[in-house]
Design a protein around this motif. Structure first.
Motif, PDB file in Angstrom:
ATOM      1  N   VAL A 239       0.850  -1.210   0.000  1.00 53.95           N
ATOM      2  CA  VAL A 239       0.000   0.000   0.000  1.00 53.95           C
ATOM      3  C   VAL A 239       0.882   1.256   0.000  1.00 53.95           C
ATOM      4  CG1 VAL A 239      -2.022  -1.000   1.162  1.00 53.95           C
ATOM      5  CG2 VAL A 239      -0.211   0.016   2.524  1.00 53.95           C
ATOM      6  N   ILE A 240       0.266   2.377  -0.363  1.00 57.42           N
ATOM      7  CA  ILE A 240       0.985   3.647  -0.386  1.00 57.42           C
ATOM      8  C   ILE A 240       1.111   4.150   1.051  1.00 57.42           C
ATOM      9  CG2 ILE A 240       0.964   5.993  -1.393  1.00 57.42           C
ATOM     10  CD1 ILE A 240       0.917   3.608  -3.372  1.00 57.42           C
ATOM     11  N   LYS A 241       2.293   4.631   1.404  1.00 58.11           N
ATOM     12  CA  LYS A 241       2.477   5.122   2.775  1.00 58.11           C
ATOM     13  C   LYS A 241       1.669   6.405   2.991  1.00 58.11           C
ATOM     14  CE  LYS A 241       7.038   3.473   4.072  1.00 58.11           C
ATOM     15  NZ  LYS A 241       8.299   3.943   4.637  1.00 58.11           N
ATOM     16  N   ALA A 242       1.218   6.588   4.242  1.00 60.29           N
ATOM     17  CA  ALA A 242       0.319   7.710   4.558  1.00 60.29           C
ATOM     18  C   ALA A 242       0.870   9.088   4.129  1.00 60.29           C
ATOM     19  CB  ALA A 242      -0.007   7.699   6.040  1.00 60.29           C
ATOM     20  N   PRO A 243       2.160   9.409   4.342  1.00 61.65           N
ATOM     21  CA  PRO A 243       2.630  10.739   3.921  1.00 61.65           C
ATOM     22  C   PRO A 243       2.486  10.958   2.405  1.00 61.65           C
ATOM     23  CG  PRO A 243       4.202   9.716   5.416  1.00 61.65           C
ATOM     24  CD  PRO A 243       3.206   8.657   5.058  1.00 61.65           C
ATOM     25  N   SER A 244       2.648   9.868   1.630  1.00 65.54           N
ATOM     26  CA  SER A 244       2.511  10.008   0.168  1.00 65.54           C
ATOM     27  C   SER A 244       1.054  10.240  -0.217  1.00 65.54           C
ATOM     28  CB  SER A 244       3.050   8.770  -0.553  1.00 65.54           C
ATOM     29  OG  SER A 244       4.388   8.558  -0.209  1.00 65.54           O
ATOM     30  N   VAL A 245       0.124   9.655   0.574  1.00 70.73           N
ATOM     31  CA  VAL A 245      -1.299   9.904   0.292  1.00 70.73           C
ATOM     32  C   VAL A 245      -1.602  11.387   0.553  1.00 70.73           C
ATOM     33  CG1 VAL A 245      -3.675   9.239   0.791  1.00 70.73           C
ATOM     34  CG2 VAL A 245      -1.881   7.514   0.892  1.00 70.73           C
ATOM     35  N   SER A 246      -0.971  11.951   1.595  1.00 73.55           N
ATOM     36  CA  SER A 246      -1.140  13.391   1.840  1.00 73.55           C
ATOM     37  C   SER A 246      -0.566  14.203   0.683  1.00 73.55           C
ATOM     38  CB  SER A 246      -0.420  13.798   3.136  1.00 73.55           C
ATOM     39  OG  SER A 246      -1.113  13.284   4.227  1.00 73.55           O
ATOM     40  N   ALA A 247       0.507  13.714   0.075  1.00 73.78           N
ATOM     41  CA  ALA A 247       1.083  14.422  -1.087  1.00 73.78           C
ATOM     42  C   ALA A 247       0.080  14.426  -2.237  1.00 73.78           C
ATOM     43  CB  ALA A 247       2.404  13.780  -1.503  1.00 73.78           C
ATOM     44  N   VAL A 248      -0.705  13.338  -2.371  1.00 80.51           N
ATOM     45  CA  VAL A 248      -1.751  13.294  -3.412  1.00 80.51           C
ATOM     46  C   VAL A 248      -2.838  14.328  -3.078  1.00 80.51           C
ATOM     47  CG1 VAL A 248      -3.539  11.859  -4.495  1.00 80.51           C
ATOM     48  CG2 VAL A 248      -1.303  10.866  -3.976  1.00 80.51           C
ATOM     49  N   VAL A 249      -3.189  14.426  -1.781  1.00 83.25           N
ATOM     50  CA  VAL A 249      -4.206  15.412  -1.360  1.00 83.25           C
ATOM     51  C   VAL A 249      -3.709  16.826  -1.710  1.00 83.25           C
ATOM     52  CG1 VAL A 249      -5.406  16.411   0.644  1.00 83.25           C
ATOM     53  CG2 VAL A 249      -5.090  13.938   0.497  1.00 83.25           C
ATOM     54  N   ALA A 250      -2.429  17.086  -1.450  1.00 80.68           N
ATOM     55  CA  ALA A 250      -1.856  18.406  -1.774  1.00 80.68           C
ATOM     56  C   ALA A 250      -1.884  18.633  -3.283  1.00 80.68           C
ATOM     57  CB  ALA A 250      -0.426  18.495  -1.238  1.00 80.68           C
ATOM     58  N   ALA A 251      -1.518  17.588  -4.045  1.00 79.64           N
ATOM     59  CA  ALA A 251      -1.497  17.709  -5.510  1.00 79.64           C
ATOM     60  C   ALA A 251      -2.888  18.054  -6.025  1.00 79.64           C
ATOM     61  CB  ALA A 251      -0.998  16.405  -6.131  1.00 79.64           C
ATOM     62  N   LYS A 252      -3.891  17.470  -5.411  1.00 79.23           N
ATOM     63  CA  LYS A 252      -5.284  17.713  -5.816  1.00 79.23           C
ATOM     64  C   LYS A 252      -5.638  19.197  -5.610  1.00 79.23           C
ATOM     65  CE  LYS A 252      -9.569  16.147  -6.597  1.00 79.23           C
ATOM     66  NZ  LYS A 252      -9.878  16.273  -7.987  1.00 79.23           N
ATOM     67  N   SER A 253      -5.085  19.793  -4.546  1.00 78.34           N
ATOM     68  CA  SER A 253      -5.459  21.189  -4.285  1.00 78.34           C
ATOM     69  C   SER A 253      -4.667  22.175  -5.160  1.00 78.34           C
ATOM     70  CB  SER A 253      -5.337  21.531  -2.796  1.00 78.34           C
ATOM     71  OG  SER A 253      -4.064  21.254  -2.341  1.00 78.34           O
ATOM     72  N   LEU A 254      -3.798  21.664  -6.037  1.00 85.25           N
ATOM     73  CA  LEU A 254      -3.091  22.556  -6.969  1.00 85.25           C
ATOM     74  C   LEU A 254      -4.026  23.059  -8.065  1.00 85.25           C
ATOM     75  CD1 LEU A 254       0.241  20.594  -7.335  1.00 85.25           C
ATOM     76  CD2 LEU A 254       0.014  22.928  -6.505  1.00 85.25           C
ATOM     77  N   GLY A 255      -5.070  22.320  -8.319  1.00 82.56           N
ATOM     78  CA  GLY A 255      -6.008  22.736  -9.369  1.00 82.56           C
ATOM     79  C   GLY A 255      -6.945  21.597  -9.638  1.00 82.56           C
ATOM     80  N   GLY A 256      -8.241  21.909  -9.623  1.00 81.45           N
ATOM     81  CA  GLY A 256      -9.316  20.922  -9.706  1.00 81.45           C
ATOM     82  C   GLY A 256      -9.086  19.707 -10.585  1.00 81.45           C
ATOM     83  N   ASP A 257      -8.951  19.925 -11.898  1.00 85.70           N
ATOM     84  CA  ASP A 257      -8.944  18.769 -12.793  1.00 85.70           C
ATOM     85  C   ASP A 257      -7.558  18.394 -13.292  1.00 85.70           C
ATOM     86  OD1 ASP A 257     -11.631  18.618 -12.530  1.00 85.70           O
ATOM     87  OD2 ASP A 257     -12.008  20.003 -14.201  1.00 85.70           O
ATOM     88  N   THR A 258      -6.541  18.943 -12.653  1.00 83.50           N
ATOM     89  CA  THR A 258      -5.183  18.645 -13.107  1.00 83.50           C
ATOM     90  C   THR A 258      -4.905  17.145 -12.958  1.00 83.50           C
ATOM     91  OG1 THR A 258      -4.542  20.769 -12.232  1.00 83.50           O
ATOM     92  CG2 THR A 258      -2.770  19.254 -12.715  1.00 83.50           C
ATOM     93  N   PRO A 259      -4.476  16.493 -14.054  1.00 84.68           N
ATOM     94  CA  PRO A 259      -4.202  15.059 -13.908  1.00 84.68           C
ATOM     95  C   PRO A 259      -3.028  14.800 -12.964  1.00 84.68           C
ATOM     96  CG  PRO A 259      -3.716  15.803 -16.152  1.00 84.68           C
ATOM     97  CD  PRO A 259      -4.271  16.985 -15.420  1.00 84.68           C
ATOM     98  N   ILE A 260      -3.174  13.783 -12.140  1.00 83.19           N
ATOM     99  CA  ILE A 260      -2.127  13.447 -11.170  1.00 83.19           C
ATOM    100  C   ILE A 260      -1.568  12.059 -11.500  1.00 83.19           C
ATOM    101  CG2 ILE A 260      -1.636  12.986  -8.729  1.00 83.19           C
ATOM    102  CD1 ILE A 260      -3.969  14.903  -8.045  1.00 83.19           C
ATOM    103  N   SER A 261      -0.261  11.994 -11.734  1.00 74.31           N
ATOM    104  CA  SER A 261       0.390  10.699 -11.919  1.00 74.31           C
ATOM    105  C   SER A 261       1.162  10.363 -10.665  1.00 74.31           C
ATOM    106  CB  SER A 261       1.373  10.751 -13.104  1.00 74.31           C
ATOM    107  OG  SER A 261       0.693  11.076 -14.274  1.00 74.31           O
ATOM    108  N   LEU A 262       1.145   9.101 -10.292  1.00 77.69           N
ATOM    109  CA  LEU A 262       1.840   8.650  -9.090  1.00 77.69           C
ATOM    110  C   LEU A 262       3.038   7.827  -9.519  1.00 77.69           C
ATOM    111  CD1 LEU A 262       0.989   8.626  -5.923  1.00 77.69           C
ATOM    112  CD2 LEU A 262       0.617   6.201  -6.346  1.00 77.69           C
TER     113      LEU A 262
END
Ligand code: FAD
Length: 346
Positions: free
Chosen positions: A32-55
C-alpha cells in the motif's frame, strides 16, 4: 473561423492550466501507499481541480505491483500510476530515485512534482530539483493557487507566502500534517487508473560515491510517530533511559506513538528517530502529551498543530504551559505511575 480574444493574464492562466499535470513521488510498504505520500496526493489535488495526477512508484517484487494496483483502484484523484520496477530501487537510496524523477520528468513534462516532507522526500526532491535545474519549495503547509504556497520560517514563528516564478517543473515538499487525508478519499475499487511501466533503458546507473550499506528499523507495534492519533513525549525531565520506559508503558496503554525532545535524545534516553521538533519529526496528533518537556521554541515547532496538548511539568513557569490546553504542575514520577495504575488495559 472565430477568434476569441483574451487578456495576457487570461492567456497565461489558460496556457498553464491547459498543460498542468502533477507527478507525485510516492513511497510504498506492504503493498500500500504510505500515509505521507497519500497526503502528497491530497496536496497535488489542491493545486487545481482537474489537473491530472500521476503517481510514481519504484521498487521491485510483488509488493510494488500490489501497491500500484491498490493506488490505481483506490484513490479517485490519481489518473495514472507509473511503475519503475528494478533492483536499483530496492533500497531507499536518494541518488537513483533522483535520477528516476529526472528521467520521468523528461518524458512527462509535468508542471508540478510533489513529495511528502519526510526523510525520503527531503532526501530525493532537492537532488532531483538540482538535476532539473529548478529551485524546490520545501515544507509547504498551504496552497493558495497553483504557484503560490505558504511555508513556515524561523522555526514556525512566521509564515511566508511564496510565489514560484521559475521554469517547470514547480517542485514541492509538503507537510503531511497540513494535508490530512479525508476519510472518504480511499474508496476501494472506485477508480481504474492505468498503470504503466517506466522505460528504464536509458537510466543512468552510476551512483557516484554513494553505496547502500544497511537498513535498520525498529520492530515495534506502536503507530508511526508521524501519523499517530496520540503521541506521548518525554523530555530531559525523565532523567534516564530507564525512567523513559514509563513513557513507553503509557504509550502502550493508550495505543500511542512515543516522542522525545532533542535533549532526551542527546542524553541517550531514546534513538533520534523519536525526536519531535524543528530538526525532528513534525506531528499533529489529536492528543499530544508532554512529560518533563520545557517547551523550547524548537520543540514547539514540531507539535504546535496538535489538536489537544497536555503538559505535565513541575515548573509552573515552563513555556510548554503557554501552548497547553491542559496543564498539570506536578512531578512526573508521581503522575505517570498514577496514570498507569488508573488507565484501563488496552
Ligand atoms: P529541558 O529544557 O531541560 O526541560 C526539562 C523540563 O523538565 C523542565 O521544564 C523541568 O521543569 C521539567 N522537569 C524536570 N524534572 C521533572 C519532574 N520530575 N516532573 C515534571 N517535570 C520535570 N529540541 C527539540 O525538542 N526538538 C528539536 O527538533 C530541536 N531542534 C533544535 C534545533 C536547534 C538549531 C537548536 C539550537 C535547538 C533545538 N532543540 C530541539 C533543543 C531545544 O532548544 C531544547 O534544548 C530542548 O527542546 C529541551 O528539551 P527538554 O524540554 O527535554 O529539556
Amino acid at each position: 473561423k472565430r477568434t476569441v480574444l483574451v487578456s495576457a493574464s487570461q492567456f497565461l492562466f489558460l496556457s498553464t492550466s491547459r498543460f498542468a499535470s502533477t507527478l507525485v513521488i510516492a513511497e510504498h510498504e506492504g503493498g500500500v501507499i504510505k500515509a505521507p505520500s497519500v497526503s502528497a496526493v491530497v496536496a497535488a489535488k489542491s493545486l487545481g481541480g482537474d489537473t491530472p495526477i500521476s503517481l510514481l512508484l519504484a521498487g521491485s517484487g510483488p509488493s510494488l505491483h500490489e501497491a500500484a494496483s491498490h493506488a490505481a483502484s483506490c484513490y479517485p484523484s490519481i489518473s495514472k500510476v507509473l511503475v519503475a520496477d528494478s533492483d536499483k530501487f530496492k533500497n531507499p537510496l536518494a541518488e537513483p530515485w533522483a535520477k528516476l524523477v529526472h528521467l520521468v520528468q523528461q518524458k512527462g513534462d509535468y508542471s508540478h512534482i510533489v513529495a511528502a516532507s519526510n526523510s525520503f522526500g527531503k532526501n530525493v526532491l532537492p537532488r532531483a530539483a538540482a538535476l532539473l535545474n529548478v529551485s524546490p519549495i520545501t515544507d509547504v503547509i498551504g496552497i493558495s493557487e497553483s504557484h503560490t504556497f505558504v511555508r513556515p520560517i524561523y522555526a514556525g514563528n512566521a509564515l511566508c507566502t511564496v510565489r514560484y516564478t521559475g521554469a517547470n517543473p514547480c517542485m514541492l515538499t509538503i507537510r503531511s500534517t497540513s494535508f490530512p487525508v479525508p476519510k472518504n478519499s480511499v474508496d476501494s475499487k472506485s477508480n481504474e487508473a492505468p498503470i504503466s511501466q517506466v522505460d528504464l533503458s536509458t537510466f543512468d546507473e552510476d551512483l557516484g560515491r554513494s553505496r547502500y550499506v544497511s537498513h535498520t528499523s525498529q520492530d515495534t507495534e506502536r503507530p508511526d510517530l508521524g501519523n499517530a492519533r496520540i503521541v506521548i513525549t518525554g523530555g530531559r525531565g525523565l532523567k534516564s533511559a530507564e525512567n523513559f520506559k514509563m513513557i513507553e508503558k503509557l504509550a502502550n496503554k493508550l495505543g500511542a506513538a512515543v516522542g522525545a525532545t532533542r535533549a532526551a535524545v542527546d542524553a541517550g534516553f531514546v534513538p533520534n528517530d523519536l525526536q519531535v521538533g524543528q530538526t525532528g519529526k513534525i506531528v499533529a496528533p489529536e492528543l499530544y502529551m508532554a512529560f518533563g518537556v520545557s517547551g523550547a521554541i524548537q520543540h514547539l515547532a514540531g507539535m504546535i498543530d496538535s489538536k489537544v496538548i497536555v503538559a505535565v511539568n513541575k515548573d509552573e513557569d515552563a513555556p510548554i504551559f503557554q501552548v497547553a490546553d491542559y496543564g498539570l504542575v506536578g512531578d512526573l514520577f508521581e503522575v505517570i505511575p498514577e496514570l498507569l495504575e488508573k488507565l484501563p488495559e488496552k
